[in-house]
Design a protein around this motif. Structure first.
Motif, PDB file in Angstrom:
ATOM      1  N   THR A  60       0.876  -1.135  -0.020  1.00  0.00           N
ATOM      2  CA  THR A  60       0.092   0.033   0.009  1.00  0.00           C
ATOM      3  C   THR A  60       0.710   1.204   0.112  1.00  0.00           C
ATOM      4  OG1 THR A  60      -0.127  -0.296   2.463  1.00  0.00           O
ATOM      5  CG2 THR A  60      -2.151  -1.096   1.197  1.00  0.00           C
ATOM      6  N   ASP A  61       2.197   1.164   0.343  1.00  0.00           N
ATOM      7  CA  ASP A  61       2.981   2.263   0.550  1.00  0.00           C
ATOM      8  C   ASP A  61       3.700   2.306  -0.843  1.00  0.00           C
ATOM      9  OD1 ASP A  61       4.947   4.085   0.674  1.00  0.00           O
ATOM     10  OD2 ASP A  61       5.636   3.410   2.761  1.00  0.00           O
ATOM     11  N   PRO A  62       3.469   3.352  -1.808  1.00  0.00           N
ATOM     12  CA  PRO A  62       4.132   3.351  -3.013  1.00  0.00           C
ATOM     13  C   PRO A  62       5.679   3.308  -3.062  1.00  0.00           C
ATOM     14  CG  PRO A  62       2.982   5.198  -2.788  1.00  0.00           C
ATOM     15  CD  PRO A  62       2.737   4.532  -1.587  1.00  0.00           C
ATOM     16  N   ARG A  63       6.022   3.927  -1.861  1.00  0.00           N
ATOM     17  CA  ARG A  63       7.557   4.071  -1.633  1.00  0.00           C
ATOM     18  C   ARG A  63       8.264   2.722  -1.609  1.00  0.00           C
ATOM     19  NH1 ARG A  63       7.826   7.912   2.991  1.00  0.00           N
ATOM     20  NH2 ARG A  63       6.160   6.337   3.504  1.00  0.00           N
ATOM     21  N   PRO A  64       9.732   2.917  -2.050  1.00  0.00           N
ATOM     22  CA  PRO A  64      10.215   1.485  -1.556  1.00  0.00           C
ATOM     23  C   PRO A  64      10.609   1.543  -0.233  1.00  0.00           C
ATOM     24  CG  PRO A  64      11.529   2.931  -3.400  1.00  0.00           C
ATOM     25  CD  PRO A  64      10.332   3.639  -2.737  1.00  0.00           C
ATOM     26  N   ALA A  65      10.720   0.041   0.159  1.00  0.00           N
ATOM     27  CA  ALA A  65      11.052  -0.183   1.434  1.00  0.00           C
ATOM     28  C   ALA A  65      12.271   0.648   2.190  1.00  0.00           C
ATOM     29  CB  ALA A  65      10.973  -1.848   1.807  1.00  0.00           C
ATOM     30  N   ALA A  66      13.245   0.588   1.473  1.00  0.00           N
ATOM     31  CA  ALA A  66      14.389   1.243   1.885  1.00  0.00           C
ATOM     32  C   ALA A  66      15.229   1.655   0.729  1.00  0.00           C
ATOM     33  CB  ALA A  66      15.318  -0.047   2.717  1.00  0.00           C
ATOM     34  N   THR A  67      15.889   2.783   1.027  1.00  0.00           N
ATOM     35  CA  THR A  67      16.752   3.335   0.045  1.00  0.00           C
ATOM     36  C   THR A  67      18.317   3.124   0.140  1.00  0.00           C
ATOM     37  OG1 THR A  67      16.871   5.413   1.227  1.00  0.00           O
ATOM     38  CG2 THR A  67      15.105   5.290  -0.451  1.00  0.00           C
ATOM     39  N   THR A  68      18.590   2.268   0.974  1.00  0.00           N
ATOM     40  CA  THR A  68      20.062   1.903   1.211  1.00  0.00           C
ATOM     41  C   THR A  68      20.074   0.631   0.291  1.00  0.00           C
ATOM     42  OG1 THR A  68      19.546   0.935   3.256  1.00  0.00           O
ATOM     43  CG2 THR A  68      20.329   2.839   3.428  1.00  0.00           C
ATOM     44  N   THR A  69      21.278   0.293  -0.078  1.00  0.00           N
ATOM     45  CA  THR A  69      21.342  -0.905  -0.562  1.00  0.00           C
ATOM     46  C   THR A  69      21.375  -1.862   0.325  1.00  0.00           C
ATOM     47  OG1 THR A  69      23.425   0.067  -1.708  1.00  0.00           O
ATOM     48  CG2 THR A  69      23.441  -2.359  -1.886  1.00  0.00           C
ATOM     49  N   PRO A  70      20.661  -2.954  -0.260  1.00  0.00           N
ATOM     50  CA  PRO A  70      20.043  -4.169   0.802  1.00  0.00           C
ATOM     51  C   PRO A  70      21.373  -4.982   0.854  1.00  0.00           C
ATOM     52  CG  PRO A  70      19.636  -4.628  -1.537  1.00  0.00           C
ATOM     53  CD  PRO A  70      20.028  -3.211  -1.697  1.00  0.00           C
ATOM     54  N   PRO A  71      21.422  -6.016   1.971  1.00  0.00           N
ATOM     55  CA  PRO A  71      22.451  -6.889   2.191  1.00  0.00           C
ATOM     56  C   PRO A  71      22.616  -7.525   0.919  1.00  0.00           C
ATOM     57  CG  PRO A  71      20.439  -7.132   3.956  1.00  0.00           C
ATOM     58  CD  PRO A  71      20.241  -6.095   2.866  1.00  0.00           C
ATOM     59  N   ALA A  72      23.831  -7.895   0.715  1.00  0.00           N
ATOM     60  CA  ALA A  72      24.396  -8.370  -0.485  1.00  0.00           C
ATOM     61  C   ALA A  72      23.874 -10.218  -0.548  1.00  0.00           C
ATOM     62  CB  ALA A  72      25.979  -8.675  -0.381  1.00  0.00           C
ATOM     63  N   ILE A  73      23.527 -10.351  -1.583  1.00  0.00           N
ATOM     64  CA  ILE A  73      23.156 -11.568  -1.967  1.00  0.00           C
ATOM     65  C   ILE A  73      24.564 -12.833  -2.427  1.00  0.00           C
ATOM     66  CG2 ILE A  73      21.770 -13.475  -3.439  1.00  0.00           C
ATOM     67  CD1 ILE A  73      20.107 -11.610  -1.622  1.00  0.00           C
ATOM     68  N   GLU A  74      24.623 -13.831  -1.815  1.00  0.00           N
ATOM     69  CA  GLU A  74      25.637 -14.629  -2.335  1.00  0.00           C
ATOM     70  C   GLU A  74      25.466 -14.857  -3.735  1.00  0.00           C
ATOM     71  OE1 GLU A  74      28.904 -17.229  -1.730  1.00  0.00           O
ATOM     72  OE2 GLU A  74      27.954 -16.339  -0.026  1.00  0.00           O
ATOM     73  N   PRO A  75      26.393 -14.483  -4.565  1.00  0.00           N
ATOM     74  CA  PRO A  75      26.134 -14.712  -6.084  1.00  0.00           C
ATOM     75  C   PRO A  75      26.009 -16.495  -6.441  1.00  0.00           C
ATOM     76  CG  PRO A  75      28.044 -13.321  -5.672  1.00  0.00           C
ATOM     77  CD  PRO A  75      27.641 -13.691  -4.588  1.00  0.00           C
ATOM     78  N   ASP A  76      25.209 -16.763  -7.153  1.00  0.00           N
ATOM     79  CA  ASP A  76      24.906 -17.969  -7.718  1.00  0.00           C
ATOM     80  C   ASP A  76      26.094 -18.413  -8.750  1.00  0.00           C
ATOM     81  OD1 ASP A  76      24.112 -20.404  -8.332  1.00  0.00           O
ATOM     82  OD2 ASP A  76      22.028 -19.853  -9.239  1.00  0.00           O
ATOM     83  N   GLY A  77      26.984 -19.052  -8.459  1.00  0.00           N
ATOM     84  CA  GLY A  77      28.133 -19.367  -9.352  1.00  0.00           C
ATOM     85  C   GLY A  77      27.742 -20.900  -9.760  1.00  0.00           C
ATOM     86  N   LYS A  78      26.766 -21.389  -9.498  1.00  0.00           N
ATOM     87  CA  LYS A  78      26.272 -22.617 -10.372  1.00  0.00           C
ATOM     88  C   LYS A  78      26.330 -22.592 -11.661  1.00  0.00           C
ATOM     89  CE  LYS A  78      23.555 -24.310  -6.502  1.00  0.00           C
ATOM     90  NZ  LYS A  78      22.250 -24.771  -5.927  1.00  0.00           N
ATOM     91  N   ASP A  79      26.709 -23.753 -12.491  1.00  0.00           N
ATOM     92  CA  ASP A  79      26.640 -23.854 -13.810  1.00  0.00           C
ATOM     93  C   ASP A  79      25.313 -24.872 -14.033  1.00  0.00           C
ATOM     94  OD1 ASP A  79      26.339 -24.467 -16.541  1.00  0.00           O
ATOM     95  OD2 ASP A  79      28.247 -25.303 -16.796  1.00  0.00           O
ATOM     96  N   TRP A  80      23.987 -24.103 -14.319  1.00  0.00           N
ATOM     97  CA  TRP A  80      22.702 -24.649 -14.217  1.00  0.00           C
ATOM     98  C   TRP A  80      22.321 -25.535 -15.616  1.00  0.00           C
ATOM     99  CZ3 TRP A  80      19.373 -25.344 -10.465  1.00  0.00           C
ATOM    100  CH2 TRP A  80      19.709 -24.679  -8.921  1.00  0.00           C
ATOM    101  N   THR A  81      23.545 -25.519 -16.505  1.00  0.00           N
ATOM    102  CA  THR A  81      23.281 -26.191 -17.782  1.00  0.00           C
ATOM    103  C   THR A  81      22.706 -27.751 -17.603  1.00  0.00           C
ATOM    104  OG1 THR A  81      25.346 -26.511 -18.156  1.00  0.00           O
ATOM    105  CG2 THR A  81      24.630 -24.564 -19.167  1.00  0.00           C
ATOM    106  N   TRP A  82      23.060 -28.142 -16.399  1.00  0.00           N
ATOM    107  CA  TRP A  82      23.033 -29.714 -16.230  1.00  0.00           C
ATOM    108  C   TRP A  82      21.240 -29.934 -16.431  1.00  0.00           C
ATOM    109  CZ3 TRP A  82      19.735 -30.323 -11.887  1.00  0.00           C
ATOM    110  CH2 TRP A  82      19.866 -29.423 -11.038  1.00  0.00           C
ATOM    111  N   VAL A  83      20.296 -29.080 -16.038  1.00  0.00           N
ATOM    112  CA  VAL A  83      19.166 -28.753 -16.093  1.00  0.00           C
ATOM    113  C   VAL A  83      18.444 -29.538 -17.343  1.00  0.00           C
ATOM    114  CG1 VAL A  83      18.644 -27.445 -14.074  1.00  0.00           C
ATOM    115  CG2 VAL A  83      18.372 -26.650 -16.435  1.00  0.00           C
TER     116      VAL A  83
END
Length: 185
Positions: A3-26
């Motif tokens: 209901t609030d159109p503004r973003p939840a936060a304007t600071t950079t969110p905590p980093a996400i661990e980059p996904d280094g998997k090679d998903w081509t096996w799927v």
């Protein structure tokens, strides 16, 4: 939807661990996390499947908690939705390249860097939902337009993985389905 159109936060969110998997096996094996079996996908049904999945993503992006991360280091539904929107756009371009060029090499795409640079976390969920729906329609149309003799045309990912239009479509669908699993939709 929030209901609030503004973003939840304007600071950079905590980093996400980059996904280094090679998903081509799927392309060859069932995903143990989401259960998707790419090899079961009929290439001529890819466009229809994309159209069937798009409303589920639109609904996810209209949830009240779309901006909230379930855990600090896990993307929110909004961030996953923005990623899927960009995946749809990217694979639309890649299929076009494969159909129009011989053995194109795809530019590298760093999904994690894109999420930060484009500030997925600050985007408007309603806008992302609309953009995702349009991208899904365009990508579905692109797959529907693949002629019978074009499914075996090849392209190369920047890491050297070789895809046919068929296997690229199967690989791509896994991403869209897997992230629905991630957002519990």
């Amino acid at each position: 939807m929030d209901t609030d159109p503004r973003p939840a936060a304007t600071t950079t969110p905590p980093a996400i661990e980059p996904d280094g998997k090679d998903w081509t096996w799927v392309v060859e094996a069932r995903c143990p996390e989401c259960g998707f079996a790419a090899s079961d996908v009929d290439a001529q049904g890819i466009g229809g499947t994309v159209r069937d999945l798009a409303p589920r993503w639109v609904a996810v992006l209209h949830r009240d908690d779309a901006r909230r991360r379930p855990q600090p280091h896990v993307w929110s539904a909004l961030e996953y939705g923005a990623h899927v929107r960009d995946v749809l756009r990217l694979f639309d371009e890649r299929v076009q390249l494969m159909v129009e060029q011989d053995d194109p090499v795809f530019a590298n795409w760093d999904q994690d860097a894109t999420a930060l640079a484009e500030r997925y976390d600050l985007q408007d969920p309603a806008v992302v939902a609309d953009e995702l729906a349009r991208a899904a329609a365009a990508t579905a149309d692109r797959f529907d337009a693949v002629a019978p003799g074009q499914w075996d045309r090849t392209g190369l990912r920047s890491n050297g993985s070789v895809f046919t239009v068929r296997t690229l479509g199967q690989y791509f669908l896994h991403d869209v389905v897997h992230h629905l699993h991630d957002v519990r939709a």
